[in-house]
Design a protein around this motif. Structure first.
Motif, PDB file in Angstrom:
ATOM      1  N   THR A 144      48.628  45.205  31.762  1.00 19.99           N
ATOM      2  CA  THR A 144      49.098  46.463  31.172  1.00 19.99           C
ATOM      3  C   THR A 144      49.714  46.237  29.797  1.00 19.99           C
ATOM      4  O   THR A 144      50.157  47.192  29.158  1.00 19.99           O
TER       5      THR A 144
ATOM      6  N   PRO B 109      43.044  47.926  37.019  1.00 18.19           N
ATOM      7  CA  PRO B 109      44.153  47.280  36.305  1.00 18.19           C
ATOM      8  C   PRO B 109      45.306  46.892  37.210  1.00 18.19           C
ATOM      9  O   PRO B 109      45.442  47.373  38.339  1.00 18.19           O
TER      10      PRO B 109
ATOM     11  N   ARG C 126      43.637  40.378  37.204  1.00 19.71           N
ATOM     12  CA  ARG C 126      43.206  41.727  36.840  1.00 19.71           C
ATOM     13  C   ARG C 126      43.666  42.056  35.427  1.00 19.71           C
ATOM     14  O   ARG C 126      44.615  41.447  34.913  1.00 19.71           O
ATOM     15  N   PRO C 127      43.002  43.056  34.791  1.00 22.08           N
ATOM     16  CA  PRO C 127      43.414  43.451  33.447  1.00 22.08           C
ATOM     17  C   PRO C 127      44.877  43.857  33.424  1.00 22.08           C
ATOM     18  O   PRO C 127      45.336  44.639  34.262  1.00 22.08           O
TER      19      PRO C 127
ATOM     20  N   GLU D 214      37.827  45.183  38.147  1.00 23.83           N
ATOM     21  CA  GLU D 214      38.362  45.589  36.846  1.00 23.83           C
ATOM     22  C   GLU D 214      39.495  46.596  36.968  1.00 23.83           C
ATOM     23  O   GLU D 214      40.056  47.028  35.945  1.00 23.83           O
TER      24      GLU D 214
END
Length: 408
Positions: A242, A191, A239-240, A189
């Motif tokens: 921005t 970022p 991935r998360p 998780e």
């Protein structure tokens, strides 16, 4: 000036080798910018170096770079690196920007007659690295120096390890193990960042930390890589992001790398690096095994070197701990009394010292762009081998100006 002279000339006596006050500009003010700024701030307090002034810090955000310049002790700030190259009061450009900017800035700075220090790896691609090296060679003919920032060469224990190997204390080197492990991406998780985008970073753990491990193999052994086989792997592919939508973004670089390097001397090195090695924060471990002895090093105990001498009777053999903190050890004469250890940040101070002394004496600093290119060729070969499913990649001949025992 020999390697030994560069390491041990720590006194404050004598005349400075350069009478002109050199103006310094640094491009980039994040992680590496902070480390380099600390070195520029402290180097003249501990070593005799040519006089210089920290003129300007460069970054894209006007407010952010101005605040960083005030904090780090730079006289001014600027948002346009091209404008800095036009200034007559700038003699040195220190490039701490992301890898995708290295080639354009370095080549322009060299063409403008500025001495250039650039953070590793030299570039994002082999082609960019080659172009930078050609520019450096042309500039060197005009007395303009350049260097790549492999700061771990300036850790006293590793400088001592190279000296012991050069003195023949280990005999012929048979094999080397280099493992550089971190865990800052172990959490899936975590970022997205520019370091996870190939267009910005070039590669992941490969360029970021394998470059250090490979450079140490070449530096310690004063050797050349002739064959490479390797594998890269990405464990977390998304991935998360921005962005405002918070959606997932694709990771386009590697998380971990494994490689086997065949060296010209006949030695074989294994290299393993990862940014998802849970529990490992910044662990660079080096093991060098020769016919007469062995050396062990761990970056997390960077003032120590373990040495085994196998020429003594077996009943006396065993690794002994050398606390690399004596005035006779590389770089240490300028610092604290014995037993008062140095830290990671001192390697950058030593790096700036060596760069300034080379400029002042008009000699070529090391590691040169040619040496950075040699590392880049290995990085490229690892990627090629991985893409070809473990084929062996032949590297034909060392680049001009590659590492030699006298010049490093």
């Amino acid at each position: 000036m020999t390697s030994q002279e560069r390491h041990t000339d720590n006194s404050h006596s004598g005349t400075r080798p350069e009478s002109k006050t050199l103006g310094v500009a640094m491009i980039g003010y994040a992680f590496m910018g902070k480390a380099h700024s600390n070195a520029w701030r402290n180097v003249a307090s501990y070593f005799d170096v040519p006089a210089f002034e920290r003129k300007v810090l460069v970054g894209r955000d006007a407010e952010g770079v101005a605040a960083a310049a005030a904090t780090y002790g730079w006289a001014g700030s600027e948002t346009d690196w091209r404008a800095v190259l036009d200034r007559d009061d700038i003699d040195i450009v220190d490039i701490c920007a992301p890898g995708f900017m290295h080639a354009e800035i370095a080549i322009a700075a060299l063409n403008a007659g500025k001495h250039v220090l650039v953070e590793k790896p030299l570039a994002n691609t082999l082609g960019e690295a080659q172009a930078m090296t050609e520019a450096a060679q042309a500039a060197r003919a005009q007395g303009v120096q350049s260097m790549i920032g492999f700061n771990y060469r300036r850790i006293p224990a590793l400088a001592l390890a190279r000296e012991l190997i050069a003195e023949g204390r280990l005999g012929n080197i048979r094999h080397v193990r280099a493992a550089y492990l971190q865990d800052w991406l172990a959490d899936p998780e975590a970022p997205m960042t520019w370091r996870l985008r190939k267009d910005k970073a070039g590669s992941g753990a490969l360029g970021d930390i394998a470059s250090h491990a490979i450079d140490q193999v070449l530096f310690l052994l004063a050797d050349q890589v002739i064959e490479v086989s390797g594998r890269t792997h990405t464990f977390t592919t998304h991935r998360p992001g921005t962005g405002l939508d918070g959606g997932l973004e694709e990771v386009t670089v590697d998380d971990a790398v494994w490689a086997t390097l065949n060296l010209a001397s006949g030695a074989i090195a294994s290299v393993e690096v990862s940014r998802v090695a849970t529990g490992q924060k910044n662990s660079l471990k080096l093991e060098i095994y020769g016919e007469k002895g062995a050396l062990l090093f761990d970056l997390e105990s960077l003032n120590e070197l373990s040495f085994l001498d196998s020429t003594v009777p077996v009943r006396e053999q065993g690794f002994r701990r050398i606390l690399v903190n004596e005035p006779e050890h590389p770089y240490l004469g300028a610092w604290w009394p014995q037993g008062h250890v140095l830290g990671w940040e001192h390697s950058f101070t030593h790096q700036i010292r060596d760069f300034l002394l080379a400029i002042g004496s008009g000699t070529e600093p090391s590691p040169s762009f040619e040496e950075g290119l040699a590392v880049q060729r290995v990085l490229s070969a690892v990627e090629e081998s991985s893409a070809a499913k473990s084929s062996i990649i032949q590297l034909t001949g060392p680049p001009a100006g590659s590492t030699t025992l006298e010049g490093a």
